[in-house]
Design a protein around this motif. Structure first.
Motif, PDB file in Angstrom:
ATOM      1  N   THR A 195       1.264  16.732  -1.834  1.00 49.93           N
ATOM      2  CA  THR A 195       2.514  17.006  -2.547  1.00 49.93           C
ATOM      3  C   THR A 195       2.338  18.125  -3.565  1.00 49.93           C
ATOM      4  N   ASN A 196       3.449  18.767  -3.897  1.00 46.45           N
ATOM      5  CA  ASN A 196       3.469  19.785  -4.948  1.00 46.45           C
ATOM      6  C   ASN A 196       3.628  19.111  -6.299  1.00 46.45           C
ATOM      7  N   GLU A 197       3.553  19.903  -7.365  1.00 47.04           N
ATOM      8  CA  GLU A 197       3.684  19.359  -8.719  1.00 47.04           C
ATOM      9  C   GLU A 197       5.036  18.696  -8.944  1.00 47.04           C
ATOM     10  N   ASP A 198       6.078  19.175  -8.243  1.00 41.45           N
ATOM     11  CA  ASP A 198       7.414  18.589  -8.422  1.00 41.45           C
ATOM     12  C   ASP A 198       7.648  17.369  -7.536  1.00 41.45           C
ATOM     13  N   GLY A 199       6.614  16.972  -6.797  1.00 46.36           N
ATOM     14  CA  GLY A 199       6.730  15.779  -5.974  1.00 46.36           C
ATOM     15  C   GLY A 199       7.147  16.032  -4.541  1.00 46.36           C
ATOM     16  N   THR A 200       7.504  17.262  -4.210  1.00 51.22           N
ATOM     17  CA  THR A 200       7.888  17.593  -2.843  1.00 51.22           C
ATOM     18  C   THR A 200       6.643  17.745  -1.967  1.00 51.22           C
ATOM     19  N   PHE A 201       6.835  17.595  -0.661  1.00 49.91           N
ATOM     20  CA  PHE A 201       5.708  17.666   0.261  1.00 49.91           C
ATOM     21  C   PHE A 201       5.302  19.117   0.506  1.00 49.91           C
ATOM     22  N   LYS A 202       3.986  19.337   0.593  1.00 48.64           N
ATOM     23  CA  LYS A 202       3.481  20.652   0.987  1.00 48.64           C
ATOM     24  C   LYS A 202       3.633  20.807   2.499  1.00 48.64           C
ATOM     25  N   LEU A 203       4.004  21.995   2.932  1.00 47.93           N
ATOM     26  CA  LEU A 203       4.228  22.259   4.349  1.00 47.93           C
ATOM     27  C   LEU A 203       3.274  23.329   4.861  1.00 47.93           C
ATOM     28  N   ASP A 204       2.905  23.214   6.147  1.00 52.46           N
ATOM     29  CA  ASP A 204       2.070  24.248   6.744  1.00 52.46           C
ATOM     30  C   ASP A 204       2.942  25.386   7.269  1.00 52.46           C
ATOM     31  N   ALA A 205       2.351  26.346   7.973  1.00 51.63           N
ATOM     32  CA  ALA A 205       3.087  27.527   8.442  1.00 51.63           C
ATOM     33  C   ALA A 205       4.197  27.165   9.420  1.00 51.63           C
ATOM     34  N   ASP A 206       4.060  26.021  10.103  1.00 45.78           N
ATOM     35  CA  ASP A 206       5.087  25.597  11.061  1.00 45.78           C
ATOM     36  C   ASP A 206       6.130  24.679  10.437  1.00 45.78           C
ATOM     37  N   GLY A 207       6.016  24.446   9.125  1.00 46.86           N
ATOM     38  CA  GLY A 207       6.983  23.598   8.442  1.00 46.86           C
ATOM     39  C   GLY A 207       6.674  22.115   8.514  1.00 46.86           C
ATOM     40  N   ASN A 208       5.483  21.768   8.980  1.00 46.14           N
ATOM     41  CA  ASN A 208       5.085  20.361   9.051  1.00 46.14           C
ATOM     42  C   ASN A 208       4.396  19.927   7.759  1.00 46.14           C
ATOM     43  N   LYS A 209       4.598  18.677   7.397  1.00 46.21           N
ATOM     44  CA  LYS A 209       3.935  18.149   6.202  1.00 46.21           C
ATOM     45  C   LYS A 209       2.424  18.137   6.398  1.00 46.21           C
ATOM     46  N   ILE A 210       1.702  18.528   5.352  1.00 46.69           N
ATOM     47  CA  ILE A 210       0.243  18.604   5.426  1.00 46.69           C
ATOM     48  C   ILE A 210      -0.344  17.234   5.108  1.00 46.69           C
ATOM     49  N   ILE A 211      -1.151  16.730   6.032  1.00 50.31           N
ATOM     50  CA  ILE A 211      -1.760  15.404   5.852  1.00 50.31           C
ATOM     51  C   ILE A 211      -2.956  15.505   4.916  1.00 50.31           C
ATOM     52  N   SER A 212      -2.945  14.690   3.877  1.00 52.88           N
ATOM     53  CA  SER A 212      -4.066  14.643   2.938  1.00 52.88           C
ATOM     54  C   SER A 212      -5.146  13.692   3.445  1.00 52.88           C
ATOM     55  N   SER A 213      -4.735  12.534   3.936  1.00 50.34           N
ATOM     56  CA  SER A 213      -5.680  11.546   4.450  1.00 50.34           C
ATOM     57  C   SER A 213      -4.961  10.554   5.356  1.00 50.34           C
ATOM     58  N   LYS A 214      -5.775   9.876   6.173  1.00 48.82           N
ATOM     59  CA  LYS A 214      -5.259   8.828   7.042  1.00 48.82           C
ATOM     60  C   LYS A 214      -5.911   7.517   6.626  1.00 48.82           C
ATOM     61  N   VAL A 215      -5.090   6.550   6.225  1.00 49.03           N
ATOM     62  CA  VAL A 215      -5.612   5.330   5.603  1.00 49.03           C
ATOM     63  C   VAL A 215      -4.996   4.087   6.215  1.00 49.03           C
ATOM     64  N   ILE A 216      -5.595   2.922   5.904  1.00 52.23           N
ATOM     65  CA  ILE A 216      -4.977   1.657   6.292  1.00 52.23           C
ATOM     66  C   ILE A 216      -4.300   0.998   5.090  1.00 52.23           C
ATOM     67  N   GLY A 217      -4.461   1.611   3.909  1.00 44.26           N
ATOM     68  CA  GLY A 217      -3.710   1.160   2.741  1.00 44.26           C
ATOM     69  C   GLY A 217      -4.313   0.016   1.958  1.00 44.26           C
ATOM     70  N   VAL A 218      -5.627   0.048   1.746  1.00 42.74           N
ATOM     71  CA  VAL A 218      -6.261  -0.969   0.912  1.00 42.74           C
ATOM     72  C   VAL A 218      -7.253  -0.307  -0.028  1.00 42.74           C
ATOM     73  N   THR A 219      -7.468  -0.949  -1.170  1.00 36.22           N
ATOM     74  CA  THR A 219      -8.610  -0.611  -2.017  1.00 36.22           C
ATOM     75  C   THR A 219      -9.623  -1.730  -1.845  1.00 36.22           C
ATOM     76  N   THR A 220     -10.900  -1.372  -1.885  1.00 36.32           N
ATOM     77  CA  THR A 220     -11.930  -2.361  -1.587  1.00 36.32           C
ATOM     78  C   THR A 220     -13.041  -2.335  -2.618  1.00 36.32           C
ATOM     79  N   GLU A 221     -13.851  -3.368  -2.596  1.00 34.95           N
ATOM     80  CA  GLU A 221     -15.068  -3.436  -3.410  1.00 34.95           C
ATOM     81  C   GLU A 221     -16.152  -4.085  -2.575  1.00 34.95           C
ATOM     82  N   TYR A 222     -17.405  -3.711  -2.838  1.00 34.62           N
ATOM     83  CA  TYR A 222     -18.513  -4.261  -2.061  1.00 34.62           C
ATOM     84  C   TYR A 222     -18.707  -5.741  -2.352  1.00 34.62           C
ATOM     85  N   VAL A 223     -19.127  -6.466  -1.331  1.00 38.70           N
ATOM     86  CA  VAL A 223     -19.407  -7.890  -1.461  1.00 38.70           C
ATOM     87  C   VAL A 223     -20.898  -8.074  -1.719  1.00 38.70           C
ATOM     88  N   LYS A 224     -21.234  -8.591  -2.892  1.00 36.45           N
ATOM     89  CA  LYS A 224     -22.635  -8.841  -3.237  1.00 36.45           C
ATOM     90  C   LYS A 224     -23.132 -10.107  -2.539  1.00 36.45           C
TER      91      LYS A 224
END
Length: 354
Positions: A195-224
């Motif tokens: 995203t840009n500073e104003d919250g809008t999505f950054k676009l590539d040369a073809d006008g597609n949104k630029i993917i920052s990362s592909k996630v499953i949507g969790v935060t994790t911690e190691y299990v001791k």
């Protein structure tokens, strides 16, 4: 600050060397060998102490190795019963084997500490932030035991690396421990966009949104691990480290991986310094990795290393006659020069190219 991390890295490397040489030293003392000098480092001595027994303990300027010098290592020993080669073959094999053995045993201890204080790479879901439906199947405190049938560990890169080949929408089967019950759940990756500073999505040369990362949507911690489980798991975990080391070496010799995947002592120091600076927990992983790698490498039948020296002793034991000492000494000397040259080249490549 980086200087302090480099100094810490040097101290860690010296510790590993000291453990190795202590293995040779203690085995030699228990079996009655005459030891002339125990040294950490190469070059001119910074500190040197001679005991009444005649043994010299020294610390030298170049912190990239060490040695435990036995009397008459390159001599036949026919006329001097205190020479290294005058002792029975089985005793010499124990002494030669013990340096790397101590590294391996220290690796087990370091692995136990790692499992007890950080874990093995298995993670627990600390929060679910998914927006694609994963939030309906993933729960907080789920322990992710497997990803598509593979247990995540530090050795295979953990869950992030195991899911690296998956694209958006691909099914990922997770085996999770939920309140003591083992179940299989299916999740998919979704895209996080730049995203840009104003919250809008950054676009590539073809006008597609630029993917920052592909996630499953969790935060994790190691299990001791608990004390008992860490004690049970530390040996097989360390053996897996040794196996992975052999796999890397095999892939290196067959050309499946390049020289950028390995390094000499300078690269090792750099790696320790950078990893420690990024996260002190990385240090707990590096300790067993370095210890086990030193053990495996020193057991290889490469001239100048313990493994090759053991091969010559085995030949002597089997045929009841040693390879001429001068020939063996030349082989080890040439091997040492080649090894030093290779290490220097690899370190220079890492410094300037990789």
């Amino acid at each position: 600050m980086i200087v302090l991390y480099v100094l810490l890295a040097i101290v860690i490397l010296l510790l590993m060397i000291m453990i190795h040489e202590t293995g040779h030293y203690l085995a030699g003392k228990m079996l009655g060998f005459k030891i002339e000098e125990y040294s950490i480092g190469f070059g001119k001595a910074i500190f040197s102490k001679k005991l009444k027994s005649g043994e010299i303990f020294s610390l030298r300027w170049i912190p990239l190795g060490g040695f435990c010098a036995f009397k008459g290592e390159d001599e036949d020993g026919k006329e001097d019963p205190e020479c290294f080669n005058s002792y029975p073959c089985w005793k010499r094999l124990i002494v030669l084997f013990s340096g790397a053995l101590f590294n391996f045993l220290s690796g087990i201890i370091f692995t136990f500490i790692l499992l007890l204080s950080v874990g093995s790479g298995i993670v627990k879901v600390s929060d679910v932030v998914a927006t694609n439906g994963n939030q309906d199947v993933l729960k907080k405190n789920d322990i992710i035991m497997q990803v598509d049938g593979v247990e995540p560990t530090f050795l295979n890169g953990g869950i992030i690396n195991l899911m690296k080949g998956k694209d958006i929408g691909d099914d990922i089967i997770l085996k999770v421990d939920r309140d003591g019950k083992i179940i299989d759940i299916t999740v998919q990756k979704y895209a996080i966009y730049e995203t840009n500073e104003d919250g809008t999505f950054k676009l590539d040369a073809d006008g597609n949104k630029i993917i920052s990362s592909k996630v499953i949507g969790v935060t994790t911690e190691y299990v001791k691990y608990g004390f008992g489980k860490a004690l049970l798991k530390c040996v097989p975990y360390t053996c897996n480290m040794a196996w992975e080391c052999l796999v890397v070496l095999g892939n290196l010799f067959t050309g499946k991986i390049g020289l950028e995947s390995v390094g000499g002592p300078v690269t090792t120091i750099k790696t320790i310094a950078v990893s420690t600076q990024a996260n002190m927990k990385n240090l707990l992983l590096l300790f067993p990795l370095i210890a086990v790698n030193l053990a495996v490498f020193n057991w290889l039948p490469i001239p100048a290393l313990d493994g090759a020296r053991m091969v010559f002793v085995f030949i002597e034991w089997i045929f009841k006659k040693p390879v001429p000492r001068n020939i063996e000494a030349k082989i080890h000397s040439i091997g040492l020069l080649i090894l030093f040259a290779l290490v220097i080249i690899i370190d220079l490549l890492h410094l300037f190219l990789f």
